[in-house]
Each structure stands twice: as C-alpha cells, then as structure tokens.
Scaffold this active site. Sequence first.
Site, PDB file in Angstrom:
ATOM      1  N   SER A 238       0.840  -1.190   0.000  1.00  0.00           N
ATOM      2  CA  SER A 238       0.000   0.000   0.000  1.00  0.00           C
ATOM      3  C   SER A 238       0.883   1.251   0.000  1.00  0.00           C
ATOM      4  CB  SER A 238      -0.946  -0.032   1.207  1.00  0.00           C
ATOM      5  OG  SER A 238      -1.993   0.888   1.033  1.00  0.00           O
TER       6      SER A 238
ATOM      7  N   LYS B 249     -19.624  18.246   3.795  1.00  0.00           N
ATOM      8  CA  LYS B 249     -18.635  18.459   4.843  1.00  0.00           C
ATOM      9  C   LYS B 249     -18.449  17.180   5.658  1.00  0.00           C
ATOM     10  CE  LYS B 249     -15.775  20.644   7.472  1.00  0.00           C
ATOM     11  NZ  LYS B 249     -14.433  20.982   6.958  1.00  0.00           N
TER      12      LYS B 249
END
Length: 323
Positions: free
Chosen positions: A151, A203
Amino acid sequence: AIGGTLAFVIVTAARQKSRKGQLELHDLSAEFEQTSEQLHSTLLDEEKAKAWHKQRKKERKAMKKQEAAVDAKPRLFVIDFKGGMEAKEVASLREEVTAVLMLATEQDEVLVRVESGGGVVHGYGLCASQLQRLRDRGLHLTVAIDKVAASGGYMMACVAQHIIAAPFAIVGSIGVVAQLPNFHRLLQKHDIDYEQHTAGQYKRTLTLFGENDEAGRQKFREELESVHQQFRSFVARHRPRIELDKVATGEHWLASEALQLELVDELRTSDDYLLDNYARKQVVKVQYKLPKGLTGRLGQQAAQLLDQVVVNWLQRLSSPFYR
C-alpha cells in the site's frame, strides 16, 4: 504541591519541544572492512593471514590511486525507513533526505530500505514525495524490500529506478480502504440524542454517531475511488511496464510472484546488495534520531515487553504463521 507538579510538567514539556534531533553518519564500508580483517586474522593460519594482509594493502594502494584519478570514490548513502500507520517517521526521513542532498553528487547512489504495510494517505504521500526529491536532483535511487512494502509502502518503493526484494517479502496492495463503526442504534437504545451541524453539503459524509444514509455512503465511496485512481496513476507514472488493471486490485504478493508482475526488478536482500558495493563505493548510513522523553522511553520498553510475550506465544503454535 499541585502547583509545583504542574510547573514541572510544563517546564519539562517546553524543554522537550525545544530539543532537536541528531544526525548520525555511519561508515558501513569501514565496518565491513574491519569484519573482513577480523575473520581472516582469526580463521587463517599465521602465514596465510600475513599473505592476505599483504595482498590487501596492495589492493588498497591501487584503489587509492584509482580514486585520485577520478577525483573521489562514489558513495552509496543508506537510509532506513520503518513506517507505522500514521507515517510519523516522515519527520526523520525528510531530515535524512535533506542531508543526503547537501552531500551527494550525480555519481552517488541512495539505497532506501523500506519496511511498511502502509497507512494514512497524506502521510505516505509525503513520504513518497521525500524520495522523489532524490530523483529530481538526478540521484540514482534503489529501494530494498526485505520484509514488507505494501500500500503506502509500495507507493514509496515505486519512486525508485530499481526495486530489489527478498523472495518472501510482501509487495503490492495497490488499493484504498476506510472503515468506521457506527453507534447510532446504540445511542437510540439508551435515548441519547446526537446532533451534528455542518456548512457544505458534503462536509461530513459518514459519521460515527449519527444516522448514515445512502447518499453519504455513495459520496464516501466516490472519494475512496478518487484516491485509488490517483494511486494507480502514481504507480503507472513510475512503473510504466506494469499491467495496472492486473495489479491495482488491492491484492498483495510475495516478491517472487511480484517479480513476474514487474512490481519489483530483482530478488535480492539489502544485505547482499551492500556486500557487493562496499568495496567499490563508500557506503554511508544516514540516520536522523529524534529525542525521546520519559513517556516515549517507557512506552518503548512496554512495547518491547509486549512483543516478547507475543513472540513466546507464537512459538507455541505450529509454523509457518502468516497474518
């Protein structure tokens, strides 16, 4: 007494913040040479040992003449990076890279030994950018994977022109994951209200305590997909020969398999690479150490004790053990 204790804590914290780390340079070539001489002196009989030392002196003289003719012996700078989930180790990495850039010339090389299973996107993005600084200055960068570079760890590794890996090292995991629990039903069960106020439609997409809806989940998936696409593009730019659709699935492989997928270039340990280079180059390990306070030292001792307990427990299980 309370006031005195608080004053002590504040002063100690202020001193800890003001303390800076320390840059250390280790001449690994000299250590290799010392080990070689010790082995020959111990294992050979007196006559053979003398002959070896005599021959070695001749070789050193010839090497010094050759180095004088080409101005200087090329150097191989070694940096070790062992990253955690938060990639806090980037604080030392940036100092080490800066130190190398202040010293290195285009004939020098940098070997970074990466060990990490990945972590936060912004942290490992910055780690990869630190290694990119080396390439941008025209230095040859080699990354060694002895255990794992997956990763975010592989994001760092793929910056290099050349990647070597031990045969059973774990490589790949070109994917993105995010997970979080939701306690909304538990709060409802106990008649606890939770309020969240935002400005901006997205948000907050998913929340720990509020009720999540499908629109929020979909937006969250889109954000993950966007990060994954950027990860794919980053790998493709640095490793153009890779079949991206085949490897960017989030899977990981042993290095012996990753070699066939062109995720790595060579099956080799970092120890073997250094052993081949110490005679031809001046091998220098660059390490930036941050100071540790009392809490850090106690935490490290506790972690070491826990590691030992876990190791003792695992030794009772049948091998091999993978996780």
